[in-house]
Design a protein around this motif. Structure first.
Motif, PDB file in Angstrom:
ATOM      1  N   LEU A 123      -7.047   4.414   0.344  1.00 52.65           N
ATOM      2  CA  LEU A 123      -5.883   3.605   0.693  1.00 52.65           C
ATOM      3  C   LEU A 123      -5.332   3.964   2.070  1.00 52.65           C
ATOM      4  O   LEU A 123      -4.780   3.118   2.772  1.00 52.65           O
ATOM      5  CB  LEU A 123      -4.784   3.775  -0.363  1.00 52.65           C
ATOM      6  CG  LEU A 123      -5.068   3.151  -1.732  1.00 52.65           C
ATOM      7  CD1 LEU A 123      -3.963   3.514  -2.715  1.00 52.65           C
ATOM      8  CD2 LEU A 123      -5.179   1.632  -1.623  1.00 52.65           C
ATOM      9  N   ILE A 158       0.836  -1.199   0.000  1.00 53.49           N
ATOM     10  CA  ILE A 158       0.000   0.000   0.000  1.00 53.49           C
ATOM     11  C   ILE A 158       0.873   1.252   0.000  1.00 53.49           C
ATOM     12  O   ILE A 158       0.623   2.210  -0.755  1.00 53.49           O
ATOM     13  CB  ILE A 158      -0.962   0.002   1.206  1.00 53.49           C
ATOM     14  CG1 ILE A 158      -2.012  -1.105   1.039  1.00 53.49           C
ATOM     15  CG2 ILE A 158      -1.646   1.359   1.361  1.00 53.49           C
ATOM     16  CD1 ILE A 158      -2.919  -1.272   2.246  1.00 53.49           C
ATOM     17  N   LEU A 207      -6.965  -0.932  -3.236  1.00 52.48           N
ATOM     18  CA  LEU A 207      -5.655  -1.337  -3.747  1.00 52.48           C
ATOM     19  C   LEU A 207      -5.812  -2.298  -4.920  1.00 52.48           C
ATOM     20  O   LEU A 207      -5.081  -2.204  -5.918  1.00 52.48           O
ATOM     21  CB  LEU A 207      -4.855  -1.997  -2.623  1.00 52.48           C
ATOM     22  CG  LEU A 207      -3.449  -2.485  -2.974  1.00 52.48           C
ATOM     23  CD1 LEU A 207      -2.557  -1.325  -3.406  1.00 52.48           C
ATOM     24  CD2 LEU A 207      -2.827  -3.224  -1.788  1.00 52.48           C
TER      25      LEU A 207
END
Length: 273
Positions: free
Chosen positions: A85, A9, A97
Motif C-alpha cells: 500500500l 489508502i 487496497l
C-alpha cells in the motif's frame, strides 16, 4: 473534506477500515495478460491485470502495457500488505487496497446483508457472458430518452446496452479510435465530463489516476457516476454516496476467465443512480 483514493489508502493504513494492513500478508501476487476479440467485432482487447490474494479474497487492477512486468510476482508475493500500500507501483497499490477492503468485507457478505444485489452471469460463450454483464451494468442507469451518457473505458457491448436504454453514448478511451459501429472515440475525458448527463466509468480509472478527477467533476456537476469495476471493485465501493451513485462490482475470477456461471454485485445509493 472530499474522499480521494490517497485518503482512502491512508485511512486503511491507519486501521480505520479493519485490521492494520501490517498484520496481513499478500500471500500471492499474479500478473495476467490476455487478449479477446468478440464474434462480429474488429477490436482485439488487450488486457493486463495484477492480482493480490489476501486470505480468502483477491484484489485486482488492470494496468497499461509495459507498466508492470512479471517480476512483481517474485518481488511482492509474501509481503506484508502495508508495504504494498505504501511502496508498490500504483496498479499494485490499488490491487492491494482492493484485496484489503474485500478481505474486510467480501461482496458476498454485503449481498447477504442486503447492501448488494448479486447478479448471475450465465454460463456460455464470451459473447453471451459479455452481453449479460454489460446489460447488468446498463441496468444501473436511470436516464431519460436521449440522455448523453459519458462512457469512460469503452467496450462495445456496453455501448449497445446504453443505446438499448435510450441513452446517447459519449465514448472515451485511451486505446480505441472508434466503436464497432464507427462512433468516434475521444481520448479527452474532460470533453465528455462537460457534456454528459450521466457518466459510466471503468475501474481502470483507479489504475491510471483519473478516478479522482472524474469523481470530483461529477460531484461538482451533480450528475450520476456509475462505476463498472473488475479493477478495484471494493475500492470503488468505498465511494458510494461520496460521488459514486451506483456500482457493478465484479470480483475475481472475472467473467472472461470462466465459461461457467459467475456472480457480479450491483450496489446503489439510497437515491439510486
Amino acid at each position: 473534506m472530499s474522499l480521494s483514493v490517497d485518503k482512502l489508502i491512508a485511512a486503511a493504513l491507519a486501521g480505520e477500515h479493519g485490521p492494520l494492513p501490517a498484520e496481513l500478508i499478500a500471500t500471492s501476487v499474479f500478473w495476467i495478460h490476455h487478449g479477446t476479440r468478440l464474434a462480429g467485432g474488429d477490436t482485439t482487447y488487450l488486457n493486463q491485470y495484477v492480482l493480490v490474494r489476501v486470505g480468502g479474497t483477491f484484489g485486482g487492477c488492470a494496468f497499461e502495457a509495459g507498466e508492470l512486468t512479471p517480476t512483481i510476482c517474485r518481488d511482492y508475493s509474501g509481503t506484508p500488505l502495508d508495504v504494498l500500500l505504501r511502496d508498490a507501483p500504483r496498479p499494485l497499490r490499488i490491487a492491494a487496497l482492493d484485496a484489503y477492503l474485500a478481505h474486510t468485507r467480501p461482496h458476498r457478505v454485503a449481498a447477504d446483508e442486503g447492501d448488494a444485489e448479486p447478479v448471475g452471469l450465465p454460463s456460455g460463450t464470451p459473447e453471451t457472458r459479455a452481453t449479460a454483464r454489460d446489460a447488468a451494468i446498463a441496468g444501473l442507469l436511470d436516464i431519460e430518452e436521449g440522455a448523453k451518457v459519458g462512457l469512460i473505458g469503452v467496450v462495445n457491448p456496453l455501448v449497445a446496452a446504453i443505446r438499448e436504454r435510450g441513452g446517447e453514448p459519449l465514448p472515451c478511451d485511451f486505446n480505441l479510435k472508434a466503436t464497432q459501429w464507427g462512433d468516434p472515440v475521444t481520448d479527452d475525458m474532460h470533453e465528455v465530463l462537460d457534456r454528459a448527463d450521466a457518466v459510466v466509468a471503468t475501474g481502470m480509472t483507479l489504475s491510471n489516476g483519473s478516478f479522482d478527477t472524474i469523481l470530483e467533476r461529477c460531484r461538482h456537476r451533480g450528475i450520476p457516476l456509475i462505476v463498472y469495476a473488475q479493477s478495484g471493485s471494493a475500492v470503488a465501493r468505498a465511494f458510494l454516496g461520496s460521488g459514486v451513485t451506483a456500482l457493478s462490482a465484479e470480483p475475481f475470477p472475472f467473467s472472461q476467465f470462466s465459461a461457467e456461471e459467475t456472480v457480479l454485485y450491483r450496489y446503489r445509493t439510497v437515491d439510486g443512480a
